[in-house]
Design an enzyme around this catalytic site. Structure first.
Site, mmCIF file in Angstrom:
data_model
loop_
_atom_site.group_PDB
_atom_site.id
_atom_site.type_symbol
_atom_site.label_atom_id
_atom_site.label_comp_id
_atom_site.label_asym_id
_atom_site.label_seq_id
_atom_site.Cartn_x
_atom_site.Cartn_y
_atom_site.Cartn_z
ATOM 1 N N GLU A 98 5.240 -1.055 -5.817
ATOM 2 C CA GLU A 98 6.307 -1.977 -6.179
ATOM 3 C C GLU A 98 6.613 -1.920 -7.679
ATOM 4 O OE1 GLU A 98 6.622 -5.669 -3.489
ATOM 5 O OE2 GLU A 98 4.464 -5.294 -3.603
ATOM 6 N N GLU A 122 0.663 -3.347 3.250
ATOM 7 C CA GLU A 122 0.401 -4.773 3.446
ATOM 8 C C GLU A 122 0.427 -5.188 4.907
ATOM 9 O OE1 GLU A 122 1.747 -4.445 -0.823
ATOM 10 O OE2 GLU A 122 2.269 -3.502 1.086
#
Length: 279
Positions: free
Chosen positions: A128, A148
């Protein structure tokens, strides 16, 4: 530039090393190699302060972010997350991230460009951060992933909309819904990697060379150009984007010392001598 080193010391970093490989360039190396540079909560706040200091340092124009050892950043330190569940930390902020996001980067707005030199795995928040860097150079061994969902979580640091915006909904869905590792070659095809370094060993050298190309330009022009690119990336309407960039930068840029110097250098067939930006 009128000076070659920052005029004030950087904020202390608990999990990163700082150096200046070239005038106007800041190199930030995440330094938890035994943990694959997974970041604890303290690091997010430290790095957020660092990026603000970088933006405000008149003599720095470009930053490079990389990792020590074999990894770029494996994401959040999940051992710390589990420990916090068992015993809450003394400071409440150590359970969360600053507004600028993971590593102070994933939601950063900023004024100046940051190059990601991805030397190994960039997983979770590490990926990210890359998605919000201005340029991404990957080593041949680099791997990207948003794992995730495999752990009952989701990528919450801003990477999902950025990935959709850049790669499209189908590619972003494949990456985020499978959690699988993505190679540097796939990153090139899917438009979140600019280039792959010639070798693992030359990655940092190539990133610094690119940083020097940018640092040779007018500081005013770099800030204004990046601002225009960011406006275009983050706003929906083309006309609205153009008008906002024009309003923010045009009056300050045109007629400023760096613009006059750039024109004079061109006419005189010489290298320009830039001064620090007032944008």
């Amino acid at each position: 530039m009128s000076s070659l080193s920052p005029t004030s010391p950087p904020p202390a970093q608990s999990h990163a090393l700082l150096s200046y490989p070239s005038p106007s360039i800041l190199l930030v190396t995440l330094n938890r190699p035994l943990a694959m540079n997974a970041l604890p909560f303290q690091a997010h706040w430290d790095l957020s302060e660092l990026w603000s200091w970088f933006d405000d340092s008149p003599t720095l124009l470009v930053a490079i972010l990389t990792g020590a050892g074999s990894a770029f950043c494996a994401g959040q330190d999940l051992k710390e997350v589990q420990a916090n569940r068992l015993q809450p930390p003394s400071q409440p902020y150590l359970k969360g991230r600053p507004p600028s996001g993971f590593g102070g980067m994933s939601q950063r707005k900023g004024r100046k460009p940051i190059i990601a030199a991805v030397n190994g795995v960039a997983f979770g928040g590490g990926f990210e951060m890359c998605l919000n860097c201005d340029i991404v150079i990957a080593s041949p061994r680099a791997q990207f992933a948003l794992p995730e969902a495999r752990r009952g979580l989701y990528a919450s640091a801003g990477g999902l909309p950025r990935l959709v915006h850049g790669a499209g909904i189908q590619i972003a869905s494949e990456i985020a819904l499978t959690g699988r590792s993505i190679s540097a070659e796939e990153g090139i095809r899917w438009l979140f990697v600019n280039r792959i370094s010639k070798s693992q060993e030359t990655l940092l050298e190539e990133a610094i060379t690119l940083g020097r190309e940018i640092a040779r330009l007018s500081p005013d022009a770099v800030i204004a150009t990046r601002g225009g690119l960011r406006d275009a990336h983050e706003m929906a309407g083309l006309e609205e984007t153009w008008a906002r960039t024009k309003e923010r930068y045009e009056k300050k840029l045109y007629g400023a010392p760096n613009m006059l110097e750039g024109l004079a250098a061109f006419m005189g067939k010489r290298e320009p001598k830039w001064v620090v930006s007032n944008l």
